[in-house]
Write an enzyme that holds these catalytic residues in place. Structure first.
Site, short mmCIF file in Angstrom:
data_model
loop_
_atom_site.label_atom_id
_atom_site.label_comp_id
_atom_site.label_asym_id
_atom_site.label_seq_id
_atom_site.Cartn_x
_atom_site.Cartn_y
_atom_site.Cartn_z
N TYR A 192 -29.62 43.89 -51.66
CA TYR A 192 -28.78 42.68 -51.77
C TYR A 192 -29.23 41.63 -50.74
O TYR A 192 -29.44 40.46 -51.09
CB TYR A 192 -27.31 43.06 -51.54
CG TYR A 192 -26.40 41.86 -51.34
CD1 TYR A 192 -26.02 41.05 -52.40
CD2 TYR A 192 -25.91 41.55 -50.06
CE1 TYR A 192 -25.18 39.96 -52.21
CE2 TYR A 192 -25.07 40.46 -49.87
CZ TYR A 192 -24.71 39.67 -50.94
OH TYR A 192 -23.89 38.58 -50.75
N LEU A 219 -15.28 33.11 -53.79
CA LEU A 219 -15.53 31.84 -53.09
C LEU A 219 -15.55 30.66 -54.05
O LEU A 219 -15.00 29.59 -53.75
CB LEU A 219 -16.87 31.92 -52.33
CG LEU A 219 -17.21 30.67 -51.52
CD1 LEU A 219 -16.15 30.41 -50.43
CD2 LEU A 219 -18.58 30.81 -50.86
#
Ligand SMILES: NC(=O)c1ccc[n+]([C@@H]2O[C@H](COP(=O)([O-])OP(=O)(O)OC[C@H]3O[C@@H](n4cnc5c(N)ncnc54)[C@H](OP(=O)(O)O)[C@@H]3O)[C@@H](O)[C@H]2O)c1
Length: 293
Positions: free
Chosen positions: A125, A12
């Site tokens: 996560y 990203l």
């Protein structure tokens, strides 16, 4: 605007650098080697020296399964590193965008998640990314820094040009003639990182703050995404389904993690791109870029 990007060489981050430059912004791309976000002093020094108008914080520990085995490392990057960036941004009167994830939700709903739906991450996560969101909001709430009003953009199921991603992996394996087994009981919103980056820059330009969901429109299982990617690439492959339980990945994943993007669409005054169209553009563009090289 002068825009500093952490994790600037990731999937990203690289697209954010491209999108910001394309819209005429001055970018300061910092990869992992340039700036380790877990080093608070270096983060403050870099932000003070560069004096950006905005920091887009894309650096993260993103190995979802790896985080189960090394939760402390994941926390140091995703929670502590994010707090370091938020404190530095607030201290130098820079705006900040924190990129978060659909994995902050437990996935037990059957309709897309709104930004204010309670978070309940299942995995290490997901918890560390939630902790990152909280760290940013805590710095904003401390008030000592006045008008630090961060933007949190949640997205999910990204693919793009940089680094390894699910779509490329499926297409490459199909091209080698391999049969594919793909999880068919997790549903999410497949999203081209380029679309997220473009919208993220637009949200910064509009000085939006708070929590927003940015993803391509629609939903799919990993199996549907794999089959569509293989078909759009003009390949034929045996693509079969497998359950999450059979697959047996170390990290639990939300069974349903589609993000509701309607508020973002209302703000922007247009609809997000449907995921199959974005995927077709990605595969077409990427094919052309590869042929040119
Ligand atoms: N990919 C997805 O499907 C997805 C979905 C939802 C949200 N997100 C979020 O989107 C953001 C960008 O992720 P991505 O998909 O672009 O992942 P990515 O390709 O793994 O990029 C993350 C970047 O952060 C860097 N990094 C790791 N630890 C660092 C540290 N301590 N200091 C500085 N940089 C560090 C990595 O560098 P090294 O590789 O050299 O370590 C990598 O270049 C993350 O916040 C992620 O949680 C991603």
């Amino acid at each position: 605007m002068r825009i500093l990007v952490t994790g600037a060489r990731g999937l990203l981050g690289s697209e954010v650098v491209r999108a910001a430059a394309a819209r005429g912004h001055n970018t300061v791309p910092l990869g992992h080697d340039d700036l380790d976000v877990t080093d608070a002093e270096r983060v403050l020094a870099a932000v003070t020296a560069e004096s950006p108008d905005r920091i887009v914080h894309c650096a993260a520990y993103t190995a979802v399964d790896g985080a189960e085995a090394e939760p402390d490392v994941a926390s140091r990057v995703n929670r502590d590193g994010t707090r370091n960036v938020a404190r530095a941004a607030a201290a130098s009167a820079s705006g900040m965008v924190y990129v978060s994830t659909d994995f902050v939700f437990d996935g037990l709903e059957h309709a897309p998640y709104l930004p204010d739906h309670p978070v309940a991450p299942l995995s290490v996560y997901g918890r560390t990314k939630r902790d990152g969101e909280e760290a940013v909001l805590e710095v904003a709430a401390q008030g000592a820094h006045g008008a630090f009003r961060p933007l949190i953009v949640r997205t999910g199921w990204l693919y793009g040009a940089e680094g390894r991603n699910f779509v490329d992996a499926m297409v490459e394996r199909a091209a080698r003639g391999e049969a594919l087994r793909v999880v068919d009981d997790q549903t999410g919103g497949p999203t081209w990182a380029r679309n997220v980056a473009d919208i993220l820059v637009e949200l910064m330009e509009r000085e939006v703050d708070g929590i927003w969901h940015v993803a391509d429109r629609g939903e799919a299982t990993w199996l549907e995404l794999a089959r569509t990617a293989v078909r759009l690439s003009g390949l034929e492959a045996n693509v079969g389904g497998v359950s999450t339980a059979e697959w047996g990945a170390p990290a639990p994943r939300p069974p349903y993690s589609v993000l509701d993007v309607t508020r973002t669409e209302r703000l922007l005054g247009r609809r997000m791109e449907p995921w199959p169209e974005a995927l077709a553009r990605f595969l077409g563009t990427e094919g052309e870029e590869r042929r040119e090289r």
